[in-house]
Design a protein around this motif. Structure first.
Motif, PDB file in Angstrom:
ATOM      1  N   ASN A   1       0.719  -1.167   0.076  1.00 39.54           N
ATOM      2  CA  ASN A   1      -0.015  -0.024  -0.127  1.00 39.54           C
ATOM      3  C   ASN A   1       1.084   1.126   0.045  1.00 39.54           C
ATOM      4  OD1 ASN A   1      -2.299  -1.487   0.133  1.00 39.54           O
ATOM      5  ND2 ASN A   1      -2.612  -1.085   1.685  1.00 39.54           N
ATOM      6  N   SER A   2       1.896   1.239   0.681  1.00 38.87           N
ATOM      7  CA  SER A   2       2.843   2.405   0.881  1.00 38.87           C
ATOM      8  C   SER A   2       3.867   2.876  -0.636  1.00 38.87           C
ATOM      9  CB  SER A   2       3.632   2.351   2.315  1.00 38.87           C
ATOM     10  OG  SER A   2       2.812   2.519   3.501  1.00 38.87           O
ATOM     11  N   SER A   3       4.223   1.220  -0.805  1.00 41.47           N
ATOM     12  CA  SER A   3       4.812   2.023  -2.397  1.00 41.47           C
ATOM     13  C   SER A   3       3.843   2.792  -3.297  1.00 41.47           C
ATOM     14  CB  SER A   3       5.200   0.395  -2.662  1.00 41.47           C
ATOM     15  OG  SER A   3       4.389  -0.239  -3.514  1.00 41.47           O
ATOM     16  N   MET A   4       2.303   2.079  -3.510  1.00 36.02           N
ATOM     17  CA  MET A   4       1.104   2.859  -4.253  1.00 36.02           C
ATOM     18  C   MET A   4       1.334   3.963  -4.109  1.00 36.02           C
ATOM     19  SD  MET A   4      -1.154  -0.367  -5.549  1.00 36.02           S
ATOM     20  CE  MET A   4      -1.907  -0.697  -3.948  1.00 36.02           C
ATOM     21  N   ALA A   5       1.227   4.633  -2.753  1.00 38.46           N
ATOM     22  CA  ALA A   5       1.171   6.146  -2.739  1.00 38.46           C
ATOM     23  C   ALA A   5       2.414   6.693  -2.661  1.00 38.46           C
ATOM     24  CB  ALA A   5       0.816   6.188  -1.098  1.00 38.46           C
ATOM     25  N   ASP A   6       3.495   6.390  -2.766  1.00 39.27           N
ATOM     26  CA  ASP A   6       4.785   6.896  -2.506  1.00 39.27           C
ATOM     27  C   ASP A   6       5.071   6.605  -4.382  1.00 39.27           C
ATOM     28  OD1 ASP A   6       5.307   6.779  -0.170  1.00 39.27           O
ATOM     29  OD2 ASP A   6       6.601   5.285  -0.369  1.00 39.27           O
ATOM     30  N   ASP A   7       5.080   5.893  -5.215  1.00 33.82           N
ATOM     31  CA  ASP A   7       5.290   6.016  -6.529  1.00 33.82           C
ATOM     32  C   ASP A   7       3.948   6.453  -7.221  1.00 33.82           C
ATOM     33  OD1 ASP A   7       6.824   3.678  -5.924  1.00 33.82           O
ATOM     34  OD2 ASP A   7       5.852   2.768  -6.970  1.00 33.82           O
TER      35      ASP A   7
END
Length: 285
Positions: free
Chosen positions: A142-148
């Protein structure tokens, strides 16, 4: 049944598709792009469940031991502990149930922290499933999607997709349709863990609440469908087992990636069941 038949079916639903269906007892199979790496999304919870059971079998953990899940442990998700507001004390075994039956992300991540990512991947290596890897927890996904994307998902624009690591198999949890189906075959043949643990896993997988993908292709009271779905932006998939009253049992994995970024895509969901039914019918002929 040919590759082009499935290709046309997938394209009519607005998706690319990958499939493997195998007779669990004879080994006969049919595939479409079955060895191409694909992100697993929440299907990573199946190898996690297998390693949990193997550690329980070995006495490395007590499945009845209880943990308290607090607000600090919660990760995003619409189901189970992820959607709750208060602290919950629960057994490890019931965490495993929640992560499969309702795809609870928080339950999965608490269990993953206890079992260990390295142990899950070592188990996969031991079964020769070297194309399947767990590289991220649900929270990290989830965090990687928000970051990307630079903003919260699931509201994504087409230009966001190229930046998402979760859509790039080497950089996220991944497998192939063939290896997902093989893992289910191991569970159904009592080879993934002890017979009692495999029986428990089969029961939990049969309790999955989502009827709109794999199960939609087999709408019969006497046909049992067990499985685990996976969903990410543009990605929908399910792997599981279809069991007929005559004893036939078939491990099936279908993964799709849609051409549209729309959140609601009933055609993409339904084609998973349709493709699975076509493949299983081919094996039964």
């Amino acid at each position: 049944m040919s590759g082009p038949d499935l290709e046309a079916l997938f394209r009519a639903a607005g998706v690319r598709g990958w499939l493997l269906a195998a007779d669990i007892d004879t080994g006969r199979e049919i595939g479409h792009g079955a060895d191409e790496p694909v992100p697993t999304a929440s299907m990573f919870k199946v190898p996690l469940m297998v390693e949990f059971c193997r550690q329980a079998d070995a006495g490395l953990l007590d499945p009845a031991s209880r943990v308290t899940v607090t607000g600090a442990d919660r990760v995003g998700g619409p189901t189970g502990l992820s959607a709750m507001l208060d602290d919950v004390t629960i057994s490890l075994r019931d965490l495993a149930y929640l992560m499969i039956a309702v795809s609870d992300n928080t339950a999965a991540d608490v269990l993953l922290a206890r079992v260990g990512m390295e142990a899950v991947n070592a188990m996969l290596d031991g079964f020769g499933l070297t194309g399947t890897r767990v590289l991220q927890s649900a929270g990290e996904t989830n965090s990687s999607m928000a970051d990307d994307a630079g903003h919260a998902w699931p509201f994504l624009e087409p230009e966001d997709l190229a930046r998402l690591r979760v859509l790039d198999p080497p950089r996220t949890n991944h497998s192939t349709a063939r290896e997902l189906a093989r893992l289910f075959g191991l569970i159904w043949r009592d080879e993934a863990a002890s017979p009692s643990s495999c029986a428990w896993m089969r029961g939990v997988l049969n309790l999955q609440v989502w009827p709109h993908r794999l199960a939609s292709g087999f709408p019969y009271d006497d046909v049992a469908v067990s499985g685990k779905t996976g969903t990410l932006p543009t990605l929908r998939g399910e792997a599981g087992v279809v069991e007929y009253p005559d004893g036939g049992r078939y491990a099936v994995a279908v993964c799709t990636r849609s051409f549209s970024t729309a959140l609601n895509q009933p055609r993409a969901d339904a084609v998973i069941g349709t493709a699975a039914r076509m493949a299983v019918d081919h094996l039964r002929r």
